[in-house]
Design a protein around this motif. Structure first.
Motif, PDB file in Angstrom:
ATOM      1  N   GLU A  15       7.217  -2.407   9.461  1.00  0.00           N
ATOM      2  CA  GLU A  15       7.531  -2.047  10.843  1.00  0.00           C
ATOM      3  C   GLU A  15       9.048  -1.910  11.010  1.00  0.00           C
ATOM      4  N   ARG A  47      -0.714 -10.014   2.670  1.00  0.00           N
ATOM      5  CA  ARG A  47      -0.999  -8.655   3.153  1.00  0.00           C
ATOM      6  C   ARG A  47      -0.488  -8.480   4.587  1.00  0.00           C
ATOM      7  N   VAL A  76      -6.993   0.289  11.196  1.00  0.00           N
ATOM      8  CA  VAL A  76      -6.107  -0.724  10.613  1.00  0.00           C
ATOM      9  C   VAL A  76      -6.733  -1.235   9.317  1.00  0.00           C
ATOM     10  N   GLU A  77      -6.032  -2.132   8.661  1.00  0.00           N
ATOM     11  CA  GLU A  77      -6.491  -2.655   7.380  1.00  0.00           C
ATOM     12  C   GLU A  77      -7.382  -3.877   7.577  1.00  0.00           C
ATOM     13  N   LEU A 130      -7.707  -7.143   6.321  1.00  0.00           N
ATOM     14  CA  LEU A 130      -6.800  -7.998   5.557  1.00  0.00           C
ATOM     15  C   LEU A 130      -7.537  -8.887   4.568  1.00  0.00           C
ATOM     16  N   LYS A 167       0.832  -1.208   0.000  1.00  0.00           N
ATOM     17  CA  LYS A 167       0.000   0.000   0.000  1.00  0.00           C
ATOM     18  C   LYS A 167       0.864   1.254   0.000  1.00  0.00           C
ATOM     19  N   LYS A 222       2.513  -5.948   5.589  1.00  0.00           N
ATOM     20  CA  LYS A 222       2.288  -4.908   6.606  1.00  0.00           C
ATOM     21  C   LYS A 222       3.367  -4.976   7.686  1.00  0.00           C
ATOM     22  N   LEU A 253      -1.784  -5.626  12.986  1.00  0.00           N
ATOM     23  CA  LEU A 253      -1.563  -5.560  11.543  1.00  0.00           C
ATOM     24  C   LEU A 253      -2.861  -5.420  10.772  1.00  0.00           C
ATOM     25  N   GLY A 254      -3.934  -5.942  11.320  1.00  0.00           N
ATOM     26  CA  GLY A 254      -5.208  -5.842  10.632  1.00  0.00           C
ATOM     27  C   GLY A 254      -6.250  -6.786  11.187  1.00  0.00           C
TER      28      GLY A 254
END
Length: 362
Positions: free
Chosen positions: A346, A338, A297-298, A300, A20, A342, A262-263
């Motif tokens: 980090e 994904r 957050v995403e 996923l 992304k 993500k 993370l999601g």
């Protein structure tokens, strides 16, 4: 002639669907070398690429050709999973680069099934993966991996070797007790057992260790967050309001202990009738997306309510292993990629790349 700066500018316009971000901001561009009318571009991504490696090469080549038709492009694309920093002030574990906790606020949302299939998906993408069953009271991993009744071996009578199934290294209290035995333990005993399981297992060169947490936010979860170097977390939920309410609590717990989420994975998003093909959102619609936006957050990915997933997991052959070409497996692969992408953004733990150095006076 196209210059190196122009190529860098083109790459800054290409947004990777998993990261992304563009390839320059994501810091995956390693080198540009121009030889005559040929540009040799080296990219190194921080997550397992699987079949996406060839797809990225094709799409990126076409993108660059659309920007500079006369330019010949030679792309060198590779990947490597690095260790990333963890918030717990505990020593990083040897032979484990990253620990990802999979959690849910309540039971019955398919968290364990999701955990094992995501672990298998990461393995299918090319990573070295292990899975730890942190549910001391209701271990399910031995059944899901087809290893019920198997007992781990020990070499030095102090540590134990993980059980390997479908290419996954795994450990569970279920390997150490009889299937019918109930773990009638208080919280501190269960927490101690969890620490012993993860610390006494001789994990072998893992890129990722997936920890399948029990539902809730109790002793096990707190021990995991404070005593184990967890890198990040993923929250599994169903779309229904009750599950979403409890999933928010799981997110809040991770925020309190500074573990990045993370999601969100939305499980049992819809059911497709096996007779007529009609799709129905039995547990509601769009709940996972709403939760993801709410907590910033995403989402996923979403997974269906499928009889095959349940039957295959109960038989010890999870969907990703049993049907590697199926549509559902592709969903798991997409979610896993994904998630890993993500995590790759980090901050890295560079200390984990160096051996310990001891200096003594002689």
């Amino acid at each position: 002639m196209v210059t190196e700066e122009q190529i860098r500018e083109y790459l800054s316009e290409y947004r990777d669907p998993f990261l992304k971000q563009d390839l320059v901001d994501a810091k995956v561009l390693k080198n540009i070398e121009i030889k005559g009318d040929v540009a040799i571009i080296s990219l190194k991504l921080g997550f397992p690429l699987g079949q996406y490696q060839e797809l990225l090469k094709k799409e990126l080549t076409e993108f660059l050709n659309s920007k500079a038709p006369s330019l010949k492009v030679e792309l060198n694309i590779s990947w490597r999973v690095d260790a990333h920093v963890h918030p717990a002030k505990v020593k990083a574990m040897p032979n484990i680069k990253n620990i990802i906790a999979v959690a849910s606020g309540k039971g019955g949302v398919g968290k364990s099934t999701t955990s094992v299939n995501l672990a298998l998906a990461l393995r299918a993408l090319g990573a070295n993966v292990g899975i730890l069953d942190a549910d001391i009271y209701g271990p399910s991993m031995p059944i899901m991996l087809g290893m019920q009744g198997k007992n781990p071996e020990t070499i030095d009578k102090k540590s134990i070797l993980p059980i390997t199934s479908h290419g996954l290294q795994s450990m569970s209290i279920g390997y150490l007790v009889k299937p019918e035995q109930a773990m009638v333990w208080r919280g501190p005993m269960a927490s101690g057992a969890l620490q012993q399981l993860i610390n006494d297992t001789q994990w072998k060169d893992l890129d990722y260790l997936i920890i399948d947490l029990p539902p809730g936010t109790g002793d096990i979860q707190l021990t995991m967050a404070q005593k184990i170097p967890v890198t990040a977390a993923v929250v599994v939920t169903t779309p229904q309001d009750i599950a979403l309410a409890d999933a928010r609590k799981a997110v809040t717990m991770f925020n309190k202990v500074s573990v990045p989420v993370l999601g969100v994975v939305e499980n049992m998003a819809m059911h497709t009738c096996s007779n007529c093909g009609h799709e129905e959102h039995i547990f509601g619609q769009g709940g996972g997306d709403i939760l993801a936006k709410e907590i910033g957050v995403e989402l996923l990915g979403s997974l269906p309510l499928s009889l095959n997933i349940r039957e295959q997991t109960d038989a010890g052959e999870p969907t990703v292993a049993k049907e590697p070409e199926s549509e559902i497996t592709q969903r798991y692969l997409d979610i896993a990629q994904r998630m890993a992408a993500k995590l790759s953004l980090e901050a890295k733990d560079f200390k984990a790349s160096f051996p310990s150095i001891s200096i003594e006076n002689t």
